[in-house]
Design a protein around this motif. Structure first.
Motif, PDB file in Angstrom:
ATOM      1  N   TYR A 119      -6.236  -8.346  -3.013  1.00 45.55           N
ATOM      2  CA  TYR A 119      -4.575  -8.044  -3.061  1.00 45.55           C
ATOM      3  C   TYR A 119      -3.722  -9.386  -3.881  1.00 45.55           C
ATOM      4  CZ  TYR A 119       0.107  -5.794  -4.507  1.00 45.55           C
ATOM      5  OH  TYR A 119       1.160  -5.248  -5.237  1.00 45.55           O
ATOM      6  N   ARG A 174       0.976  -0.971   0.695  1.00 45.01           N
ATOM      7  CA  ARG A 174       0.264   0.142  -0.490  1.00 45.01           C
ATOM      8  C   ARG A 174       0.743   1.249   0.373  1.00 45.01           C
ATOM      9  NH1 ARG A 174      -5.455   1.050   1.637  1.00 45.01           N
ATOM     10  NH2 ARG A 174      -5.152  -1.443   2.634  1.00 45.01           N
ATOM     11  N   ASP A 202      -7.289  -2.986  -0.390  1.00 48.47           N
ATOM     12  CA  ASP A 202      -8.625  -2.892   0.863  1.00 48.47           C
ATOM     13  C   ASP A 202     -10.159  -4.285   1.213  1.00 48.47           C
ATOM     14  OD1 ASP A 202      -7.834  -0.473   0.766  1.00 48.47           O
ATOM     15  OD2 ASP A 202      -9.235   0.811   0.011  1.00 48.47           O
ATOM     16  N   GLU A 203     -10.093  -5.156  -0.338  1.00 52.75           N
ATOM     17  CA  GLU A 203     -11.048  -5.986  -0.334  1.00 52.75           C
ATOM     18  C   GLU A 203     -10.219  -6.832   0.441  1.00 52.75           C
ATOM     19  OE1 GLU A 203     -12.219  -4.967  -4.095  1.00 52.75           O
ATOM     20  OE2 GLU A 203     -14.023  -3.943  -3.585  1.00 52.75           O
ATOM     21  N   TRP A 205       1.078  -2.471  -8.753  1.00 49.32           N
ATOM     22  CA  TRP A 205       0.151  -2.926  -9.470  1.00 49.32           C
ATOM     23  C   TRP A 205      -1.063  -4.157 -10.126  1.00 49.32           C
ATOM     24  CZ3 TRP A 205       3.609   0.764 -10.632  1.00 49.32           C
ATOM     25  CH2 TRP A 205       3.760   0.097 -11.874  1.00 49.32           C
ATOM     26  N   THR A 240      -5.234   4.607 -12.170  1.00 51.07           N
ATOM     27  CA  THR A 240      -5.523   3.916 -12.728  1.00 51.07           C
ATOM     28  C   THR A 240      -5.492   2.646 -11.752  1.00 51.07           C
ATOM     29  OG1 THR A 240      -6.992   4.737 -14.195  1.00 51.07           O
ATOM     30  CG2 THR A 240      -8.533   2.818 -13.840  1.00 51.07           C
ATOM     31  N   ASP A 254      -4.529   2.988  -8.478  1.00 52.69           N
ATOM     32  CA  ASP A 254      -6.106   3.432  -7.402  1.00 52.69           C
ATOM     33  C   ASP A 254      -6.942   1.579  -7.226  1.00 52.69           C
ATOM     34  OD1 ASP A 254      -5.831   5.569  -7.034  1.00 52.69           O
ATOM     35  OD2 ASP A 254      -7.240   6.435  -8.439  1.00 52.69           O
ATOM     36  N   ALA A 255      -6.943   0.674  -8.612  1.00 54.53           N
ATOM     37  CA  ALA A 255      -7.775  -0.707  -8.070  1.00 54.53           C
ATOM     38  C   ALA A 255      -7.005  -1.325  -7.312  1.00 54.53           C
ATOM     39  CB  ALA A 255      -7.623  -0.984  -9.536  1.00 54.53           C
ATOM     40  N   VAL A 308      -4.914  -0.883  -5.296  1.00 58.25           N
ATOM     41  CA  VAL A 308      -5.041  -0.341  -3.343  1.00 58.25           C
ATOM     42  C   VAL A 308      -6.722  -0.945  -2.955  1.00 58.25           C
ATOM     43  CG1 VAL A 308      -5.970   1.878  -2.136  1.00 58.25           C
ATOM     44  CG2 VAL A 308      -3.620   2.082  -3.533  1.00 58.25           C
ATOM     45  N   LYS A 309      -7.659  -0.504  -3.841  1.00 62.56           N
ATOM     46  CA  LYS A 309      -8.925  -1.340  -3.243  1.00 62.56           C
ATOM     47  C   LYS A 309      -8.763  -2.785  -3.505  1.00 62.56           C
ATOM     48  CE  LYS A 309     -13.566  -1.695  -5.242  1.00 62.56           C
ATOM     49  NZ  LYS A 309     -14.371  -0.960  -6.774  1.00 62.56           N
ATOM     50  N   ARG A 310      -8.271  -3.642  -4.235  1.00 65.25           N
ATOM     51  CA  ARG A 310      -7.349  -5.239  -4.304  1.00 65.25           C
ATOM     52  C   ARG A 310      -6.795  -5.304  -2.547  1.00 65.25           C
ATOM     53  NH1 ARG A 310      -6.524  -4.183  -9.500  1.00 65.25           N
ATOM     54  NH2 ARG A 310      -3.443  -5.162  -8.806  1.00 65.25           N
ATOM     55  N   SER A 314      -2.789  -7.255 -11.529  1.00 63.68           N
ATOM     56  CA  SER A 314      -3.505  -7.862 -11.472  1.00 63.68           C
ATOM     57  C   SER A 314      -3.849  -9.439 -12.001  1.00 63.68           C
ATOM     58  CB  SER A 314      -4.814  -6.494 -11.696  1.00 63.68           C
ATOM     59  OG  SER A 314      -4.675  -6.790 -13.736  1.00 63.68           O
TER      60      SER A 314
END
Length: 122
Positions: free
Chosen positions: A88, A9, A84-85, A108, A74, A77-78, A80-82, A110
């Motif tokens: 990751y 992060r 959070d969820e 980053w 983009t 941000d995705a 960081v969202k992973r 994915s």
């Protein structure tokens, strides 16, 4: 394999800040429109066609860099969202663990390397 998501992060947020600074510098280098720049060149220089071509090329390169930087933001941000969820480090395509080396190079990411290669072929 356990992933230190807080470390990633921090890396992602630092990279996000760096990309945003680079974008601000790009935009600061050319605050006006290309038409303004061309008009300025043609009024000052006898060699305005060559200088206009150079200005156009420079602006196109800047637009490409801006577009690429926007895509990286983009993806950051995705990622960081992973984090959070709690997703990751897992491949968004096949669900396999993304290799630590890949995450170190592209925090980053994915997709695992195999799925990324398949996506490039499409």
């Amino acid at each position: 394999m356990s992933i230190d998501t807080e470390r990633f992060r921090a890396i992602l947020l630092e990279e996000r800040e760096r990309v945003q600074r680079a974008l601000a510098n790009l935009r600061g280098d050319h605050p006006g429109t290309l038409d303004d720049e061309v008009e300025e060149i043609s009024g000052v220089s006898d060699n305005h066609l060559a200088e206009t071509a150079t200005a156009t090329l420079d602006r196109e390169i800047d637009y490409t860099l801006e577009e690429n930087s926007g895509q990286v933001l983009t993806e950051i941000d995705a990622a960081v969202k992973r984090i959070d969820e709690g997703a990751y480090g897992a491949c968004a395509n096949c669900g396999a663990q993304i290799a630590r080396e890949r995450l170190e190079a592209y925090p980053w990411a994915s997709l695992c390397i195999d799925c990324a290669r398949l996506a490039e072929l499409r």
